[in-house]
Design an enzyme around this catalytic site. Structure first.
Site, mmCIF file in Angstrom:
data_model
loop_
_atom_site.group_PDB
_atom_site.id
_atom_site.type_symbol
_atom_site.label_atom_id
_atom_site.label_comp_id
_atom_site.label_asym_id
_atom_site.label_seq_id
_atom_site.Cartn_x
_atom_site.Cartn_y
_atom_site.Cartn_z
ATOM 1 N N ASP A 1 -16.565 51.225 -1.881
ATOM 2 C CA ASP A 1 -16.580 50.401 -0.664
ATOM 3 C C ASP A 1 -16.495 48.918 -1.066
ATOM 4 O O ASP A 1 -17.404 48.132 -0.818
ATOM 5 C CB ASP A 1 -17.840 50.661 0.177
ATOM 6 C CG ASP A 1 -19.140 50.329 -0.559
ATOM 7 O OD1 ASP A 1 -20.151 50.050 0.138
ATOM 8 O OD2 ASP A 1 -19.160 50.317 -1.812
ATOM 9 N N PHE B 1 -29.130 50.891 -0.430
ATOM 10 C CA PHE B 1 -28.118 50.857 0.627
ATOM 11 C C PHE B 1 -27.224 52.103 0.662
ATOM 12 O O PHE B 1 -27.005 52.679 1.734
ATOM 13 C CB PHE B 1 -27.239 49.607 0.485
ATOM 14 C CG PHE B 1 -26.125 49.565 1.500
ATOM 15 C CD1 PHE B 1 -24.835 49.940 1.152
ATOM 16 C CD2 PHE B 1 -26.368 49.181 2.812
ATOM 17 C CE1 PHE B 1 -23.808 49.924 2.089
ATOM 18 C CE2 PHE B 1 -25.347 49.167 3.762
ATOM 19 C CZ PHE B 1 -24.059 49.541 3.397
ATOM 20 N N ASN B 2 -26.638 52.506 -0.469
ATOM 21 C CA ASN B 2 -25.662 53.605 -0.451
ATOM 22 C C ASN B 2 -26.266 54.906 0.084
ATOM 23 O O ASN B 2 -25.606 55.672 0.785
ATOM 24 C CB ASN B 2 -25.093 53.852 -1.847
ATOM 25 C CG ASN B 2 -24.141 52.752 -2.291
ATOM 26 O OD1 ASN B 2 -23.627 52.004 -1.459
ATOM 27 N ND2 ASN B 2 -23.923 52.637 -3.587
ATOM 28 N N THR C 1 -19.384 54.964 -5.496
ATOM 29 C CA THR C 1 -20.163 53.722 -5.616
ATOM 30 C C THR C 1 -20.435 53.105 -4.243
ATOM 31 O O THR C 1 -20.688 51.911 -4.131
ATOM 32 C CB THR C 1 -19.433 52.698 -6.502
ATOM 33 O OG1 THR C 1 -18.178 52.350 -5.874
ATOM 34 C CG2 THR C 1 -19.189 53.252 -7.898
ATOM 35 N N ASP D 1 -18.085 46.851 -6.684
ATOM 36 C CA ASP D 1 -17.080 47.930 -6.703
ATOM 37 C C ASP D 1 -15.806 47.458 -7.406
ATOM 38 O O ASP D 1 -15.159 48.219 -8.128
ATOM 39 C CB ASP D 1 -16.716 48.348 -5.284
ATOM 40 C CG ASP D 1 -17.901 48.826 -4.470
ATOM 41 O OD1 ASP D 1 -18.686 47.978 -4.008
ATOM 42 O OD2 ASP D 1 -18.049 50.053 -4.302
ATOM 43 N N ASN E 1 -20.074 48.523 2.454
ATOM 44 C CA ASN E 1 -20.294 47.066 2.399
ATOM 45 C C ASN E 1 -19.609 46.368 3.572
ATOM 46 O O ASN E 1 -20.029 45.313 4.017
ATOM 47 C CB ASN E 1 -19.742 46.502 1.085
ATOM 48 C CG ASN E 1 -20.627 46.838 -0.093
ATOM 49 O OD1 ASN E 1 -21.840 46.841 0.032
ATOM 50 N ND2 ASN E 1 -20.011 47.140 -1.227
ATOM 51 N N HIS F 1 -24.190 46.521 -9.933
ATOM 52 C CA HIS F 1 -24.551 47.925 -9.775
ATOM 53 C C HIS F 1 -23.427 48.892 -10.193
ATOM 54 O O HIS F 1 -23.599 49.727 -11.073
ATOM 55 C CB HIS F 1 -24.883 48.227 -8.305
ATOM 56 C CG HIS F 1 -25.881 47.323 -7.671
ATOM 57 N ND1 HIS F 1 -27.245 47.464 -7.840
ATOM 58 C CD2 HIS F 1 -25.712 46.264 -6.840
ATOM 59 C CE1 HIS F 1 -27.874 46.535 -7.137
ATOM 60 N NE2 HIS F 1 -26.974 45.778 -6.529
ATOM 61 N N ASP F 2 -22.288 48.798 -9.539
ATOM 62 C CA ASP F 2 -21.326 49.902 -9.518
ATOM 63 C C ASP F 2 -20.652 50.242 -10.846
ATOM 64 O O ASP F 2 -20.421 51.433 -11.122
ATOM 65 C CB ASP F 2 -20.266 49.632 -8.434
ATOM 66 C CG ASP F 2 -20.884 49.702 -7.048
ATOM 67 O OD1 ASP F 2 -20.303 49.133 -6.113
ATOM 68 O OD2 ASP F 2 -21.961 50.328 -6.884
HETATM 69 O O1 RIB Z 1 -27.265 48.931 -3.235
HETATM 70 C C1 RIB Z 1 -26.155 48.541 -4.002
HETATM 71 C C2 RIB Z 1 -24.927 49.302 -3.588
HETATM 72 O O2 RIB Z 1 -24.619 49.020 -2.226
HETATM 73 C C3 RIB Z 1 -23.675 48.886 -4.384
HETATM 74 O O3 RIB Z 1 -22.805 49.978 -4.496
HETATM 75 C C4 RIB Z 1 -23.050 47.842 -3.508
HETATM 76 O O4 RIB Z 1 -21.641 47.721 -3.711
HETATM 77 C C5 RIB Z 1 -23.333 48.407 -2.145
HETATM 78 O O5 RIB Z 1 -22.346 49.392 -1.879
HETATM 79 CA CA CA Z 2 -20.497 49.790 -3.659
#
Ligand code: RIB
Ligand code: CA
Length: 326
Positions: A24, A174-175, A134, A29, A51, A249-250
């Site tokens: 996303d 979040f994901n 991701t 990403d 996102n 993160h990703d």
């Molecule tokens: O919480 C972080 C995640 O949420 C990452 O993948 C960021 O790109 C968002 O998608």
């Molecule tokens: Ca992401």
């Protein structure tokens, strides 16, 4: 529970994993795409709302496909979670999903608008693929629901999500929080799962010195990435206590497969809370030191050699900068 094809994690050193990246984009990403392009056989990119709305995440993925001259296609997927109302993260990534830089437009749109069909057909045609989500897990869950046999045909799922603490909610990342029902399907499917949660991704920070390193690389593409990092890190510094930059993160979900020696982790049982008023979207990780704990269903990453991981990202950015078509 499906009888799952035994699949070694991590892949043997030197194996170039064949992956489908479900994302996303999203600043981090984008870096996952860069690392995947450099170190995997990238079979395809699928996009999901997260996102930013699907149209934006798909636009951003198509832009990266064209800038990096990727041979794989981009396939648009779910524009909303399975059950929950759509949730976006414009307050982190901006309304475009990639605020902070002057971005080129993609030359064409997505190669298809049916990510689920692409996932199912690819995994049935080519056994042993890794799925690397991701973003929210909606596309992966829909593919598993449409074709439960996939869990026994793929090498596994290496995902960014979850953790022992949250970001969007006190205990929800979040994901997972964006589509907890999808996450429950994925963690219950029986395929090998590698989980890069916030506990490990918050060890991998885009610090000032790392942004300056990218800015000094001197190509139009790395200049664009430097601008994106400035925005992303500026947002993190403004919103977090005492952080030196954005958590990247990703790309860790990709590097867990391409550079497994950089990580330490433990096999754990992970359940997904889907109904709690205060805990929906939580990854409930069983870390009890008792014999009757739940049987593991995931390899939970707990530590990363951040300097070594940054060297991988830096080298991938340099390589991408040398070939990017802006
Ligand atoms: O919480 C972080 C995640 O949420 C990452 O993948 C960021 O790109 C968002 O998608
Ligand atoms: Ca992401």
């Amino acid at each position: 529970m499906l009888t799952v094809m035994a699949s070694p994690y991590p892949p043997a050193d030197g194996d170039r994993p064949r992956i489908i990246l479900d994302c996303d984009p999203g600043h981090d990403d984008v870096i996952a795409i860069v690392v995947a392009a450099e170190h995997t056989d990238l079979v395809g990119i699928t996009t999901v709302a997260g996102n930013a709305p699907l149209a934006r995440t798909t636009h951003n993925a198509c832009m990266m496909r064209d800038v990096l001259a990727l041979e794989c296609g981009v396939h648009a997927g779910a524009e909303r979670p399975l059950v929950a109302p759509p949730k976006f993260a414009g307050f982190v990534h901006g309304e475009s999903g990639l605020d902070g830089a002057e971005l080129p437009n993609p030359r064409t749109g997505p190669d298809s608008i049916d990510a689920v069909a692409f996932l199912v057909e690819s995994c049935r045609r080519d056994e042993g693929l890794w799925l690397v989500p991701t973003g929210p897990l909606t596309n992966i869950a829909l593919a598993l629901r449409a074709a439960p046999d996939l869990a026994g045909r793929i090498a596994g799922i290496s995902l960014m999500g979850g953790g022992t603490f949250g970001n969007r909610r006190p205990l929800a990342e979040f994901n997972i929080w964006a589509d907890p029902e999808a996450a429950a399907i994925v963690f219950g499917c029986g395929a090998p799962i590698v989980m890069a949660g916030l506990d490990v991704t918050h060890q991998f920070i885009v610090t000032r010195s790392r942004i300056d390193e990218v800015a000094a690389m001197g190509t139009p593409f790395t200049d664009l990435i430097g601008d994106l990092f400035e925005f992303f890190s500026g947002n993190y510094i403004a919103r977090h206590d005492g952080i030196e930059g954005a958590a990247l993160h990703d790309p860790l979900a990709v590097m867990a497969l391409t550079h497994p020696a950089l990580f330490d982790g433990t096999d754990r049982h992970v359940a997904i809370e889907t109904t709690g008023e205060h805990t929906a979207g939580m990854t409930v990780i069983d870390r009890r030191l008792i014999s009757d704990r739940e049987a593991p269903n995931a390899h939970v990453l707990e530590h990363v050699d951040a300097d070594a991981a940054w060297r991988v990202v830096g080298a991938a950015l340099r390589a991408a900068g040398a070939r990017a078509v802006m």
